[in-house]
Design an enzyme around this catalytic site. Structure first.
Site, PDB file in Angstrom:
ATOM      1  CD  GLU A  74      -3.252  -1.113  -0.051  1.00 36.67           C
ATOM      2  OE1 GLU A  74      -2.880  -0.276  -0.554  1.00 36.67           O
ATOM      3  OE2 GLU A  74      -3.405  -2.078   0.609  1.00 36.67           O
ATOM      4  CE1 TYR A 120     -12.390  13.989  22.951  1.00 37.67           C
ATOM      5  CE2 TYR A 120     -13.968  13.645  24.159  1.00 37.67           C
ATOM      6  CZ  TYR A 120     -12.689  14.064  23.858  1.00 37.67           C
ATOM      7  OH  TYR A 120     -12.282  15.192  25.227  1.00 37.67           O
TER       8      TYR A 120
END
Length: 212
Positions: A74, A120
């Site tokens: 990746e 959050y």
């Protein structure tokens, strides 16, 4: 200890923490950290719980492999994130269960696939883009990330998993953890009437905290 040695040590510690707590299984997932002269990247086919500091891959500023084991396939994904997000110093790509589950759902909104359910997720993750499926390691994924032109610091890869950036490796890991828990809530609450944060509440959080 040099900056690079410190980064290698932190990668080993935090990647093991992710693995030990089930955010990564088998050899899934990969992590990178920006350096002044290039980047460090987890090697291919190595469990995040088994990293050895001296064997972590190092690439130069042009993406050439210069030392350590062969980097993750990746690599294009990590390069694209670091090239288009100058503030990002680290990238965490996982195949964590709940974020991957959300990425598989057909009706997930591609432009806002993790809505503001909690403060959050707004503060640590921000808006999340869903990118179309391509096979793991396909350079096309890197180009799709480049095409976003740095507008998103977090992405879900369809039928694959999350990608999260951070100003430090610790903040990228914390954001990946927050994203996973929020995706768990979204899947668990699916079909129920949800109370999302309002646009005014999101704006207040962004103005007060930015992305931490």
């Amino acid at each position: 200890m040099s900056l690079e040695q410190t980064a290698r040590t932190e990668m080993v510690r935090l990647c093991k923490s992710l693995f030990d707590r089930g955010f990564s299984v088998g050899t899934a997932g990969n992590v990178s950290v920006r350096l002044p002269d290039g980047m460090l990247m987890t090697p291919t086919n190595v469990r995040l719980g088994d990293l050895e500091a001296e064997r972590i891959s190092k690439l130069d500023l042009h993406g050439n492999h210069i030392s350590g084991d062969k980097p993750t396939k990746e690599v294009f994904l990590h390069q694209a994130c670091l090239d288009t997000l100058p503030e990002a110093q680290a990238v965490v790509h996982l195949h964590s269960t709940w974020a991957t589950a959300l990425s598989c759902l057909e009706d997930t909104d591609p432009d806002d696939c993790v809505p503001p359910l909690t403060p959050y997720v707004v503060m640590r993750v921000g808006a999340v883009k869903l990118l179309p499926y391509v096979k793991p390691g396909d350079p096309c994924m890197g180009q799709m990330i480049r095409d976003l032109k740095g507008r998103y610091g977090a992405m879900l890869l369809a039928n694959h998993g999350p990608v999260v950036t951070g100003r430090t490796l610790a903040s990228a890991v914390a954001a990946a953890e927050e994203l996973e828990e929020t995706c768990k809530l979204l899947v668990a609450l699916r079909g129920l009437p949800l109370r999302m944060l309002t646009s005014a509440q999101v704006a207040e959080l962004t103005a007060t905290f930015g992305r931490i």
